[in-house]
Design an enzyme around this catalytic site. Structure first.
Site, PDB file in Angstrom:
ATOM      1  N   THR A 125       0.821  -1.207   0.000  1.00 30.46           N
ATOM      2  CA  THR A 125       0.000   0.000   0.000  1.00 30.46           C
ATOM      3  C   THR A 125       0.854   1.256   0.000  1.00 30.46           C
ATOM      4  OG1 THR A 125      -0.148  -0.248   2.374  1.00 30.46           O
ATOM      5  CG2 THR A 125      -1.996  -1.006   1.092  1.00 30.46           C
ATOM      6  N   THR A 126       2.055   1.176   0.569  1.00 33.45           N
ATOM      7  CA  THR A 126       2.945   2.333   0.515  1.00 33.45           C
ATOM      8  C   THR A 126       3.584   2.413  -0.865  1.00 33.45           C
ATOM      9  OG1 THR A 126       3.471   1.768   2.780  1.00 33.45           O
ATOM     10  CG2 THR A 126       4.703   3.537   1.811  1.00 33.45           C
ATOM     11  N   ASP A 144      -1.889  -8.081   6.657  1.00 29.76           N
ATOM     12  CA  ASP A 144      -1.072  -7.972   5.448  1.00 29.76           C
ATOM     13  C   ASP A 144      -0.504  -9.325   5.052  1.00 29.76           C
ATOM     14  OD1 ASP A 144      -1.607  -5.348   5.427  1.00 29.76           O
ATOM     15  OD2 ASP A 144       0.475  -4.647   5.435  1.00 29.76           O
TER      16      ASP A 144
END
Lengths: 525, 531
Positions: free
Chosen positions: B97-98, B399
């Site tokens: 996501t980053t 995650d």
């Protein structure tokens, strides 16, 4: 001088009024101008309401619908775009831009001291002539199924090419054409359900025959039913309450309370039994089904779906051919819905209920997948446009080329008319032709092409008889529209010409704007 | 004359128009980039965490890009699009996501310079689309197929995802745990589906993350009811999930009991007792000895009196089970919910070896283990010394589970440590040379933009980014496709040998989502305020 109207009433007259309407209408046209064509830009619509929600769109109707507008002439343009959306579904931007261009030309004529009525008369003649020019050049492949289908594909692709779906336009054109052909000529888009599910990419979207309900099957009930008899209902499945306000029961012992409770349960059980007595194996209710009836249904091996939304059950009733029932005393008078198979399917992360082989063969569902809500919403709008145009084309099978071709054909005819017409009207007719040519100009400008060069080339091409030249935005040249397969529906073009002319006419006639005094509110905060 | 005067005036008008449009686009790009810069430092195993304090005083410490962005209260529309981009990546792949936001930021920076050089936004947007398609091909070329039976590889990729988190020192524990949990819920009938809702994560304060365990059974974050000294451990349990209430009757219609003298009151009390006793007897008669009661808002699910009788009957009671948990519970226990006392039959019960109440930290939980014919679900009990650590462990575990889900959906692995980005960048730059015109120029620029990932990885690890990136390029040019940055050793090695691997889906979805978002931002030329 004596006052005729109330305080705060604003009155604008003559030149000023006309100026105000011209400016307003042109501002609106300029706002949406950049979204025109395959390389048009998008707009962010930022809501001032709660949540400050953001929409990214390229659809003219959506942009105009959400604007704050204070100018009466601008409102007229917003309205014609709305009508265009309802009538034919596409060309919502073009109609506004054309009306704007007509007014821009009219402003110049008015400055040349030509009477607005003369301009209107000229515009009318020109519009009639333009329409006839188009009529002569339409193609109709009604008889030939294969060719007609390829026409539809081309139209769908042309419509989609200016939208978010442009990258996968062939895929979506196929989807849309399949969906519309299933309708067999009806323009009732109700039976095409569009379901949006975030996740995956646009390419993962698919057309599914049948109906998909975004709900869960009750606990412990069968997840797959063949040859289903479906009862669609809108009834309370908690208890049938006495609806008289303040009604209460007085008892003098606990056992009696227990008895009443048992009686209530019994009543519910009877209701469930009555429902089961319809000979169904699937029950879909708009309201909640509580635990107790849910278990009864589970025991009877009936698939029960609770809390299906209004739209959901109406559509389900439509496609399965059943009625929406709310009383269950006469099983013979209630029409049940039928379908071949009900099963639970997974789309992305979610479980949904799939009804296939439904009674109404036309029905189908398009499941859209996409990265985010923005993408999905925009994709739905684009697909809706394509579906509208296609369903109109199925009824009116006349087809034209796209890419600025119709505008140039019309402009040529209108030019000739102008030369033949004596009097001041000919100026107006000339202006109409210039306004028509503005549309390909804008398409070229939006694509970052040299519009002056392209339009003059295009005009030269069209001087030849039966030319099929138009602007090919992708390569940035004048190209053969027949080879490129760029098509538009005749009905859309016709609607654009006629309503844009009418709107321009209406605004031109204005010579006085009276803004009524706003109603006063006594206790403002 | 009017026509002559109008022509130049129109020209100036278009001119000012485009200027304003460039301003809008510029403003969009720069605000989106500032969002990307904000999360940049949390990329990679040596990335830093962010402390977010929300308006109501809550504090979160995390380096999960999606969490950071969703907590930032962004107003600018384009900035919000980046936050949504990270959410989409979370939904699609759960990890990276980053990365996706940093990529988008870098692409936007290049786009800005392209626009300044005179490229048409749609030209840039279209080449970005082609680039994304090609990049995905490159990634597929690097991918290594994997079998679900290959547990080691699964553990390796789960630990790569965990290594960049606060809980990285526990990755040796959490990674196998996530793999086992995920594999235990994969249904052999649908081998490419993994529904993460079948895995429940229960957080309990106390202990350390080391004490986190995977429970083959069911856990309730609740005490067993002890109001009347009921049992707290039952062996050979027969479990019933009930949706009715063991309490005095209540009708749907309003009722009132009228008492006119003392004797009547006595009788009513007795009746109430008998009523409940009758219910308890019926329950007991079916052989049930563990009762899970659904929460009820309409009336008391249990009363002291009924608890007393149930305790006497040696039935363990867990009350206030939420309605939405019922499905999970019945699936796990392989039983059916019972909605009415009349339907209380033995065939609706679930069976387990042991149901017991255990103290964990400062609270107690009820554990059900040794379930007969257990459904395909799993429960993970997460422990930690404070709430912040537990929350972060929960997010990290999520995650890791998502990573496994990606692998179940698409069974390919790819090297980590910046290797795929450098490879993409090199291959795309080479491809750009075969193209012509504006497209070639745009793709060249965007290909360079992909180097931001290894660059930032090195920067965050305190290495010399320029030296690292050039060295990486050098090694990749020699054909060593899988060389990447080994952050732990601070040098460049074959990253596959270091077991730094991630699912292919994470990389492909990151690049295609980032490109899609940037295309969308590029195509916007106006912000209109609406109702």
């Amino acid at each position: 001088m004596e006052r005729v109207m109330k305080d705060d009433t604003i009155q604008e007259k003559g030149e000023r009024a006309r100026m105000a309407s011209f400016v307003g209408a042109m501002a609106i046209a300029d706002l949406v101008k950049t979204t025109l064509g395959p390389k048009g830009m998008d707009k962010i619509l930022q809501s001032t309401g709660r949540g400050r929600s953001v929409t990214v769109t390229n659809d003219g109707a959506t942009i105009l619908k959400s604007l704050h507008i204070d100018n009466p002439a601008a409102k007229v343009l917003v309205d014609i775009s709305k009508v265009q959306d309802d009538e034919v579904g596409d060309g919502t931007t073009s109609v506004v831009v054309l009306a704007g261009e007509l007014l821009r030309e009219a402003e110049k004529l008015v400055n040349m001291k030509i009477h607005p009525m003369t301009i209107i008369a000229g515009y009318r003649m020109a519009a009639e002539c333009a329409r006839n020019a188009l009529l002569q050049r339409t193609m109709d492949n009604k008889g030939n199924t294969d060719k007609f289908r390829s026409d539809l594909m081309n139209i769908a692709m042309t419509t989609l090419s200016s939208k978010i779906l442009s990258q996968d336009k062939e895929y979506f054109a196929e989807l849309a054409v399949d969906a519309v052909l299933r309708l067999k000529g009806s323009t009732n888009l109700e039976s095409i359900q569009i379901l949006k599910k975030p996740g995956g990419s646009l390419k993962d979207s698919f057309l599914d025959e049948g109906f998909i309900l975004d709900k869960k099957i009750g606990l412990g009930q069968p997840k797959r039913i063949e040859n289903a008899n479906i009862l669609v209902a809108n009834t309370a499945m908690d208890t049938d309450k006495v609806k008289i306000y303040g009604a209460r029961v007085r008892v003098d012992s606990m056992t009696k309370v227990a008895d009443i409770e048992a009686a209530e349960k019994q009543k519910m059980r009877e209701k469930v039994q009555k429902i089961i007595a319809h000979g169904i194996n699937c029950f879909v209710n708009r309201q909640l089904i509580y635990n107790f009836p849910e278990e009864l249904f589970a025991d009877a091996g009936i698939l029960a779906v609770e809390h299906a939304d209004f739209e959901g059950i109406e559509r389900l009733a439509l496609v399965t051919g059943g009625d929406i029932a709310s009383t269950f005393d006469n099983p013979e008078s209630v029409k049940l819905g039928h379908c071949k198979l009900i099963e639970e399917i997974m789309i992305g992360e979610d479980r949904l209920i799939h009804f296939s082989g439904v009674a109404m063969g036309q029905a189908c569902t398009i499941v859209l997948r996409g990265a985010s809500e923005h993408v999905l919403d925009e994709a739905e709008r684009s697909l809706h446009d394509a579906l509208c145009v296609l369903s109109q084309t199925v009824n009116d099978t006349r087809v034209l080329f796209g890419g600025g071709w119709p505008e140039m054909v019309m402009a040529k005819e209108v030019d000739q008319l102008a030369r033949k017409t004596p009097g001041k009207k000919s100026h107006a007719i000339d202006a109409f032709s210039r306004a028509l040519q503005a549309i390909p100009t804008i398409i070229a400008d939006n694509a970052g092409l040299d519009s002056a060069e392209l339009i003059s080339q295009l005009r030269a091409e069209h001087h030849k008889e039966n030319s099929t030249a138009g602007i090919d935005v992708i390569t940035g040249n004048v190209g053969d529209m027949q080879k490129r397969g760029i098509c538009e529906a005749f009905k859309v073009k016709q609607a654009i010409i006629l309503s844009a002319t009418e709107a321009a006419e209406m605004i031109l006639r204005v010579d006085e704007i009276i803004t009524c005094a706003p109603r006063r509110r006594e206790d403002r905060m | 004359m009017a026509a002559v005067a109008a022509a130049p005036s129109r020209k100036t008008e278009t001119y000012t128009d485009t200027k304003r449009r460039d301003d809008v686009r510029g403003a969009n790009i720069s605000s989106a980039r500032s969002v990307a810069d904000a999360v940049r430092t949390s990329l990679g195993p040596r990335g830093m965490d962010k402390m977010i304090s929300s308006g109501d005083g809550d504090v979160i410490i995390t380096n999960d890009g999606a969490t950071i962005l969703s907590r930032m209260s962004l107003l600018q529309p384009a900035a919000r699009m980046l936050a949504e981009l990270s959410r989409s990546q979370d939904a699609a792949a759960g990890d990276g996501t980053t990365t996706v936001v940093v990529l988008a930021g870098s692409l936007l920076r290049r786009a800005q310079s392209l626009l300044a050089a005179g490229a048409h936004p749609t030209a840039a947007a279209d080449s970005l689309h082609r680039l994304a398609a090609r990049a995905v091909e490159v990634l597929h070329g690097m991918a290594i197929p994997i079998e679900l039976s290959d547990r080691d590889s699964l553990v390796k990729s789960a630990s790569t995802a965990l290594n960049s988190k606060v809980v990285s020192q526990y990755s040796s524990l959490l990674a196998p745990l996530a793999v086992d949990a995920a594999l235990s819920v994969v249904d052999p009938a649908h081998p490419d589906l993994l529904d993460l809702r079948d895995i429940r994560i229960i957080k309990k304060l106390g202990g350390t993350v080391d004490d986190t365990e995977l429970v083959r059974g069911l856990i309730f974050d609740k005490k067993a009811s002890h109001a009347a000294g009921g049992p707290s451990r039952i062996e050979n349990a027969k479990i019933a999930v009930i949706q009715f209430q063991v309490s005095p009757p209540k009708t749907d219609i309003e009722q009132s009991v009228i008492v006119s003298d003392y004797a009547q009151m006595d009788r009513i009390l007795r009746e109430e007792r008998n009523y409940i006793l009758g219910m308890v007897k019926k329950i007991k008669a079916s052989g049930c000895n563990v009762l899970l009661i659904q929460k009820s808002i309409l009336r008391d699910a249990v009363t002291d009196l009924s608890l007393h009788y149930l305790a006497k009957a040696k039935i363990l009671v867990v009350k206030d089970v939420e309605r939405d948990e019922i499905e999970f519970i019945t699936k796990t226990l392989n039983c059916l919910p019972i909605a009415n006392i009349e339907h209380f039959r033995e065939d609706k019960l679930g069976y387990a070896d042991v149901v017991e109440e255990v103290s964990v930290g400062d609270g107690k939980i009820v554990k059900i283990i040794g379930i007969k014919d257990m459904g395909r679900t799993a429960t993970v009990l997460v422990r930690g010394s404070n709430q912040l650590v537990i929350d972060e462990a929960d997010r990290s575990l999520h995650d890791a589970l998502c990573v496994i889900r990606c692998l179940v959906n698409k069974r390919f692995l790819i090297a980590g440590g910046g290797a795929p980005e450098i490879e993409m960048s090199m291959q795309l730059a080479a491809w750009a040379k075969e193209l012509h015109g504006m497209e070639s120029y745009c793709i060249k620029e965007f290909a360079d933009a992909l180097e931001v990932i290894p660059y930032t990885l090195a920067e965050n690890a305190g290495l010399n980014p320029i030296a690292i990136v050039t060295e990486l390029r050098n090694r990749h040019a020699k054909g060593e496709k899988n060389t990447g940055i080994n952050v732990r050793k601070g040098q460049i090695t074959n990253i596959l040998e270091e077991n730094v691997v991630q699912p292919l889906l994470v990389s492909t979805s990151a690049i295609s989502l980032a490109c899609e978002c940037v295309r969308m931002i590029l195509k916007i030329d106006d912000i209109v305020t609406v109702r």
